[in-house]
Design a protein around this motif. Structure first.
Motif, PDB file in Angstrom:
ATOM      1  N   TYR A  61       0.787  -1.440   0.064  1.00 32.59           N
ATOM      2  CA  TYR A  61       0.033  -0.321  -0.054  1.00 32.59           C
ATOM      3  C   TYR A  61       0.923   1.272   0.025  1.00 32.59           C
ATOM      4  O   TYR A  61       2.120   1.370   0.037  1.00 32.59           O
ATOM      5  CB  TYR A  61      -0.896   0.082   1.115  1.00 32.59           C
ATOM      6  N   SER A  62       0.378   2.430  -0.035  1.00 28.15           N
ATOM      7  CA  SER A  62       0.862   3.539   0.008  1.00 28.15           C
ATOM      8  C   SER A  62       0.351   4.473   1.511  1.00 28.15           C
ATOM      9  O   SER A  62      -0.560   4.094   1.728  1.00 28.15           O
ATOM     10  CB  SER A  62       0.412   4.695  -1.099  1.00 28.15           C
ATOM     11  N   VAL A  63       1.295   5.216   1.843  1.00 25.85           N
ATOM     12  CA  VAL A  63       1.089   6.126   2.961  1.00 25.85           C
ATOM     13  C   VAL A  63       1.455   7.586   3.126  1.00 25.85           C
ATOM     14  O   VAL A  63       2.426   7.669   2.352  1.00 25.85           O
ATOM     15  CB  VAL A  63       2.155   5.349   4.269  1.00 25.85           C
ATOM     16  N   LEU A  64       0.454   8.243   3.567  1.00 29.32           N
ATOM     17  CA  LEU A  64       0.626   9.853   3.733  1.00 29.32           C
ATOM     18  C   LEU A  64       0.978  10.077   5.260  1.00 29.32           C
ATOM     19  O   LEU A  64       0.634   9.663   6.101  1.00 29.32           O
ATOM     20  CB  LEU A  64      -0.454  10.507   3.274  1.00 29.32           C
ATOM     21  N   VAL A  65       2.205  10.847   5.187  1.00 31.94           N
ATOM     22  CA  VAL A  65       2.593  11.272   6.441  1.00 31.94           C
ATOM     23  C   VAL A  65       2.738  12.841   6.549  1.00 31.94           C
ATOM     24  O   VAL A  65       3.038  13.775   5.533  1.00 31.94           O
ATOM     25  CB  VAL A  65       4.257  10.647   6.773  1.00 31.94           C
ATOM     26  N   PHE A  66       1.807  13.372   7.754  1.00 32.07           N
ATOM     27  CA  PHE A  66       1.858  14.827   7.823  1.00 32.07           C
ATOM     28  C   PHE A  66       2.687  15.363   8.895  1.00 32.07           C
ATOM     29  O   PHE A  66       2.674  14.968  10.031  1.00 32.07           O
ATOM     30  CB  PHE A  66       0.311  15.272   7.868  1.00 32.07           C
ATOM     31  N   CYS A  67       3.740  16.331   8.647  1.00 32.84           N
ATOM     32  CA  CYS A  67       4.401  17.029   9.389  1.00 32.84           C
ATOM     33  C   CYS A  67       4.121  18.446   9.557  1.00 32.84           C
ATOM     34  O   CYS A  67       3.689  19.107   8.752  1.00 32.84           O
ATOM     35  CB  CYS A  67       5.841  16.877   9.059  1.00 32.84           C
ATOM     36  N   PRO A  68       4.610  19.109  10.733  1.00 33.64           N
ATOM     37  CA  PRO A  68       4.170  20.486  11.043  1.00 33.64           C
ATOM     38  C   PRO A  68       4.969  21.412  10.134  1.00 33.64           C
ATOM     39  O   PRO A  68       4.381  22.457   9.722  1.00 33.64           O
ATOM     40  CB  PRO A  68       4.744  20.910  12.599  1.00 33.64           C
ATOM     41  N   THR A  69       6.432  21.285   9.635  1.00 35.93           N
ATOM     42  CA  THR A  69       7.036  22.232   8.814  1.00 35.93           C
ATOM     43  C   THR A  69       7.536  21.592   7.592  1.00 35.93           C
ATOM     44  O   THR A  69       7.743  20.170   7.677  1.00 35.93           O
ATOM     45  CB  THR A  69       8.202  22.717   9.826  1.00 35.93           C
ATOM     46  N   LYS A  70       8.158  22.543   6.803  1.00 34.17           N
ATOM     47  CA  LYS A  70       8.612  21.938   5.500  1.00 34.17           C
ATOM     48  C   LYS A  70      10.006  21.162   5.782  1.00 34.17           C
ATOM     49  O   LYS A  70      10.160  20.310   5.056  1.00 34.17           O
ATOM     50  CB  LYS A  70       9.186  22.924   4.482  1.00 34.17           C
ATOM     51  N   ASN A  71      10.611  21.667   6.653  1.00 38.01           N
ATOM     52  CA  ASN A  71      11.989  21.165   7.102  1.00 38.01           C
ATOM     53  C   ASN A  71      11.862  19.621   7.591  1.00 38.01           C
ATOM     54  O   ASN A  71      12.477  18.765   7.361  1.00 38.01           O
ATOM     55  CB  ASN A  71      12.757  22.150   7.996  1.00 38.01           C
ATOM     56  N   TRP A  72      10.735  19.725   8.403  1.00 38.91           N
ATOM     57  CA  TRP A  72      10.453  18.251   8.852  1.00 38.91           C
ATOM     58  C   TRP A  72      10.226  17.274   7.750  1.00 38.91           C
ATOM     59  O   TRP A  72      10.434  16.257   8.039  1.00 38.91           O
ATOM     60  CB  TRP A  72       9.407  18.386  10.260  1.00 38.91           C
ATOM     61  N   CYS A  73       9.502  17.812   7.005  1.00 38.23           N
ATOM     62  CA  CYS A  73       8.963  17.013   5.823  1.00 38.23           C
ATOM     63  C   CYS A  73      10.238  16.288   5.041  1.00 38.23           C
ATOM     64  O   CYS A  73      10.398  15.016   4.878  1.00 38.23           O
ATOM     65  CB  CYS A  73       8.073  17.722   4.936  1.00 38.23           C
ATOM     66  N   GLU A  74      11.208  17.207   4.863  1.00 43.05           N
ATOM     67  CA  GLU A  74      12.407  16.852   4.162  1.00 43.05           C
ATOM     68  C   GLU A  74      13.183  15.892   4.741  1.00 43.05           C
ATOM     69  O   GLU A  74      13.703  14.999   4.293  1.00 43.05           O
ATOM     70  CB  GLU A  74      13.073  18.228   3.671  1.00 43.05           C
ATOM     71  N   THR A  75      13.383  16.435   6.249  1.00 43.39           N
ATOM     72  CA  THR A  75      14.327  15.294   6.847  1.00 43.39           C
ATOM     73  C   THR A  75      13.612  14.283   7.199  1.00 43.39           C
ATOM     74  O   THR A  75      14.456  13.001   6.991  1.00 43.39           O
ATOM     75  CB  THR A  75      14.374  16.081   8.388  1.00 43.39           C
TER      76      THR A  75
END
Length: 561
Positions: free
Chosen positions: A176-190
């Motif tokens: 399957y596929s998964v979506l992960v939500f993070c508070p900030t852009k930097n957190w997303c990239e890290t």
């Protein structure tokens, strides 16, 4: 937009998108279906009001109608719908059907009454959703917070707080596929980099687990996606390339439209199996996944609101691909009670954003747009128009009447309108300019003051002063300045460039105070100063782009994405 273009290809129906600064060739008249942002839709309606040309509009569909309550954009959506409601009420155009849709609206009956609409409501969800709260190694169902199950990973991953990386790889292994939500852009990239790194580490070994991971990833399709990113106008960004190579990507406002389209397309086709995103993806972008993970209940330093949470978990479960959807809210032990409160909260009623703060201030743009467009030409019509707003459903008519009086007085004093015979209204060129530029009255006055200042002294030894004058407020206001970096850049600027900055209002003492954090950024007397400084540094970045400095270097220099 892309979905409708694919759906209607070969039918002769032209579908185009209106967003940001982009307008398709031929403009609005050349399309049959226009997909717009709220801001663009409001601008198009204003243009049609000026031209008195509503004959070709048959239907306006508003997805995510709950955005009426958004503190930043809600008032624009309300103005758009109020204008449509008013012209229909006055019989100034053929009937226009308004269709509003949302999965997170509690007070549907009130909104239906406001729009004079027929209400259709259903609780049916084609894909069942199971919501979980994960507190360290304990998992609670949102429907039963009294009991928990122990969570035991089947393989170890170092430096994985909340087991977010494990949950992502576990989803991949299950197909399957998964979506992960993070508070900030930097957190997303890290986090995206960390997930990609673990997929690489686990997939490159000679274990049975590695074989399963490699089987789930389509290397040929991933190579095609990487090639598309390389061929995009900005090229392949190094961090994004490292992530995409292993079926992982991130999605936030720092990506270009081309990059977003490629990433979204890869995720829809299951080429990219993990997408780490900010909360903007949860609203308006149709990218569902089998599993949704919310990395933290804290967004922007405070507990997220119930509407954002519902929007995020609503992405779990893909029609036609999944038999169920599941969401995980990851909490620490300290956040447990707040997380439990979040998942059991009721959605708040959607109310008018025109009613926030001083009513007369929030009504300025509402009145200016309809007067400048020629839709309204008397004080009585202004009163009638404001009675068509959602605000009128909630507020006392006397209070609204007093606010309208203040608003009209302000617009008269500042030279936007003129009252003749105390009832008839005429508009100035300033009002018409604000309407054409989709500006608020305050922004119009600020820009006029800037232009008056430039007429007295305009610097021509570089493009910077001219670039500053044409830098849109809508762009510079979104810029999040690092004041320490801004001050360092200011000190390094040549004297002739600093002179331009001083001419437009850049103050070194202001920069020092902002850098030291000894200033109240919310104070009314500082708002204009902040806007000037943001606009100046935005102009510096735009000038670098004009001078053909690569986008990634400009982004790094100014702390953008």
């Amino acid at each position: 937009m892309l979905y409708f273009q694919d759906l209607l290809v070969g039918s002769g129906v032209r579908v185009e998108g209106f967003m940001g600064s982009y307008n398709p060739p031929g403009g609005f008249r050349a399309v049959h279906v226009a997909i717009c942002t709220i801001e663009k839709a409001n601008s198009l309606i204003n243009r049609l009001l000026e031209e008195n040309n509503f004959d070709n509009i048959g239907c306006v569909v508003v997805d995510e109608l709950h955005l009426l309550g958004d503190p930043h954009r809600g008032y624009l959506l309300e103005l758009l719908l109020t204008k449509l409601k008013y012209i229909s009420k006055k019989g100034l155009c053929p009937p226009i059907q308004i269709v509003g849709m949302s999965a997170t609206l509690p007070n549907l009956d009130v909104l239906a009454k406001w729009l004079d609409a027929t209400l259709y409501k259903t609780d049916f969800r084609p894909i069942p959703l199971i919501e979980f709260i994960k507190v360290n190694r304990s998992i609670y169902k949102a429907t039963d917070l009294t009991s928990s199950e122990s969570f035991e990973p089947e393989f170890a991953i170092d430096n994985d707080p909340g087991d977010a990386i494990y949950l992502c790889i576990d989803t991949i292994l299950k197909g399957y596929s998964v979506l992960v939500f993070c508070p900030t852009k930097n957190w997303c990239e890290t986090l995206a980099l960390q997930i990609a790194g673990e997929v690489k580490r686990l997939g490159c070994s000679n274990t049975e687990l590695a074989v399963k991971i490699r089987k789930q990833l389509n290397s040929e399709a991933i190579s095609d996606t990487l090639q598309q990113l390389k061929n995009s106008p900005v090229g392949l960004e190094s961090v994004l390339g490292k992530c995409v190579s292993f079926g992982v990507a991130y999605h936030h406002a720092g990506l270009t439209l081309d990059e977003r389209d490629i990433v979204e397309g890869g995720f829809r086709k299951s080429v990219l199996r993990v997408l780490v995103a900010t909360s903007t993806l949860s609203s308006g972008v149709n990218l569902p996944a089998r599993r949704v993970i919310i990395r933290s209940p804290l967004f922007n330093g405070r507990m997220m609101d119930i509407l954002s949470y519902k929007q995020m978990v609503g992405r779990a479960g893909r029609m036609g691909k999944d038999t169920a959807g599941e969401s995980y809210l990851l909490c620490t032990e300290e956040q447990k009670s707040q997380g439990q409160k979040l998942v059991t909260s009721e959605l708040p009623s959607v109310e008018s954003c025109l009613g926030h703060s001083d009513l007369s201030n929030s009504l300025k743009r509402a009145v200016l747009e309809v007067v400048a467009s020629g839709l309204i030409s008397s004080y009585e019509e202004v009163q009638c128009y404001t009675n068509c707003t959602l605000l009128a459903v909630y507020e006392d008519s006397e209070k609204i009447s007093q606010a309208v009086q203040k608003c009209v007085k302000y617009l008269t004093t500042k030279g936007f309108i003129e009252l003749k015979n105390e009832t008839e209204i005429s508009v100035s060129s300033l009002a018409e300019a604000c309407l054409s530029a989709s500006m608020t009255p305050d922004q119009g006055l600020a820009l006029l003051a800037e232009l008056d200042k430039a007429r007295k002294c305009f610097v021509l030894d570089s493009d910077l002063h001219a670039v500053y004058q044409v830098t849109p407020f809508s762009v510079s206001n979104q810029w999040s300045l690092d004041w320490m970096k801004a001050f360092s850049m200011w000190e390094a600027l040549p004297k002739n460039v600093q002179k331009i900055g001083q001419l437009v209002g850049v103050d070194e003492r202001f920069l020092i105070k902002a850098m030291r954090g000894t200033m109240n950024f919310q104070a009314d007397n500082q708002v204009q100063n902040i806007a000037v400084h943001k606009r100046f540094f935005t102009a510096l970045a735009l000038q670098d782009l004009i001078n053909e400095i690569p986008l990634n270097k400009v982004a790094g220099k100014y702390g953008g994405n």
